[in-house]
Scaffold this active site. Sequence first.
Site, mmCIF file in Angstrom:
data_model
loop_
_atom_site.group_PDB
_atom_site.id
_atom_site.type_symbol
_atom_site.label_atom_id
_atom_site.label_comp_id
_atom_site.label_asym_id
_atom_site.label_seq_id
_atom_site.Cartn_x
_atom_site.Cartn_y
_atom_site.Cartn_z
ATOM 1 N N ASP A 1 0.870 -1.175 0.000
ATOM 2 C CA ASP A 1 0.000 0.000 0.000
ATOM 3 C C ASP A 1 0.911 1.231 0.000
ATOM 4 O O ASP A 1 2.142 1.117 -0.184
ATOM 5 C CB ASP A 1 -0.991 -0.035 1.178
ATOM 6 C CG ASP A 1 -0.346 0.263 2.533
ATOM 7 O OD1 ASP A 1 0.897 0.357 2.610
ATOM 8 O OD2 ASP A 1 -1.095 0.407 3.517
ATOM 9 N N CYS B 1 3.221 -3.004 3.994
ATOM 10 C CA CYS B 1 2.365 -1.856 4.315
ATOM 11 C C CYS B 1 3.081 -1.058 5.403
ATOM 12 O O CYS B 1 4.276 -1.275 5.621
ATOM 13 C CB CYS B 1 0.943 -2.275 4.688
ATOM 14 S SG CYS B 1 0.756 -3.165 6.244
ATOM 15 N N THR C 1 2.935 -1.025 8.742
ATOM 16 C CA THR C 1 3.433 -1.911 9.805
ATOM 17 C C THR C 1 3.705 -3.327 9.313
ATOM 18 O O THR C 1 4.355 -4.103 10.018
ATOM 19 C CB THR C 1 2.380 -2.034 10.928
ATOM 20 O OG1 THR C 1 1.167 -2.546 10.332
ATOM 21 C CG2 THR C 1 2.100 -0.692 11.584
ATOM 22 N N HIS D 1 11.112 -23.450 9.513
ATOM 23 C CA HIS D 1 10.122 -24.149 10.338
ATOM 24 C C HIS D 1 8.693 -24.009 9.832
ATOM 25 O O HIS D 1 7.888 -24.910 10.032
ATOM 26 C CB HIS D 1 10.182 -23.636 11.784
ATOM 27 C CG HIS D 1 11.431 -24.082 12.511
ATOM 28 N ND1 HIS D 1 11.617 -23.879 13.868
ATOM 29 C CD2 HIS D 1 12.544 -24.718 12.072
ATOM 30 C CE1 HIS D 1 12.799 -24.377 14.227
ATOM 31 N NE2 HIS D 1 13.384 -24.872 13.154
ATOM 32 N N HIS E 1 8.600 -30.430 11.259
ATOM 33 C CA HIS E 1 7.993 -29.151 10.875
ATOM 34 C C HIS E 1 6.944 -29.347 9.777
ATOM 35 O O HIS E 1 5.976 -28.592 9.694
ATOM 36 C CB HIS E 1 9.071 -28.172 10.427
ATOM 37 C CG HIS E 1 10.103 -27.940 11.495
ATOM 38 N ND1 HIS E 1 9.780 -27.382 12.710
ATOM 39 C CD2 HIS E 1 11.419 -28.258 11.551
ATOM 40 C CE1 HIS E 1 10.864 -27.336 13.472
ATOM 41 N NE2 HIS E 1 11.871 -27.873 12.783
HETATM 42 C C1 RB5 Z 1 -2.003 2.911 6.376
HETATM 43 O O1 RB5 Z 1 -1.955 4.174 6.978
HETATM 44 C C2 RB5 Z 1 -1.648 1.859 7.399
HETATM 45 O O2 RB5 Z 1 -2.719 1.628 8.234
HETATM 46 C C3 RB5 Z 1 -1.223 0.576 6.695
HETATM 47 O O3 RB5 Z 1 -0.124 0.820 5.883
HETATM 48 C C4 RB5 Z 1 -0.811 -0.565 7.590
HETATM 49 O O4 RB5 Z 1 0.132 -0.175 8.527
HETATM 50 C C5 RB5 Z 1 -1.916 -1.344 8.184
HETATM 51 O O5 RB5 Z 1 -1.719 -2.390 8.832
#
Ligand code: RB5
Length: 146
Positions: free
Chosen positions: A8, A65, A67, A98, A133
């Site tokens: 994203d 993304c 996080t 694993h 595993h």
């Molecule tokens: C977008 O702002 C953010 O929420 C997305 O990139 C991600 O971190 C969501 O898990």
Amino acid sequence: MKIVIASDHGGFDLKEIIKDSLIKKGYNVVDLGTNSIESVDYPDYGCKAAQMVASKEADKGIVVCGTGIGISISANKVKGIRCALCSDVYSAKMARAHNDSNMLALGGRVVGRDLALEIVNAWLTGEFEGGRHERRVNKMMKIEEL
Ligand code: RB5
């Protein structure tokens, strides 16, 4: 090896860095976008990349993304996907050895460039150990049938 990559807006910069590095190393990379920092929805990109891996159109997938959390959860909703969110090299190695993960997720706002590339390299070159595993991975995949 054919690798599908997607992100994203929060993962866009890191996705571009990873893509360039993989192309330089000779991997066949399919980039599903996004192509800018304009806001988009991570489930759309996680799902598209995961579907390519699940259908064997790609050997492995890497998704990014902000996080890594939302896009990894999205990818893991697709049947056949084991997407590992990693922020360190040891976990990336174990995610192959694993868990036989077929997708890797990273947080573009969590890991820096150099660490991210080390994680990607460890994950892509890691081999599944099988044995006990394999039994556990098979049990994980059976959960999809519940
Ligand atoms: C977008 O702002 C953010 O929420 C997305 O990139 C991600 O971190 C969501 O898990």
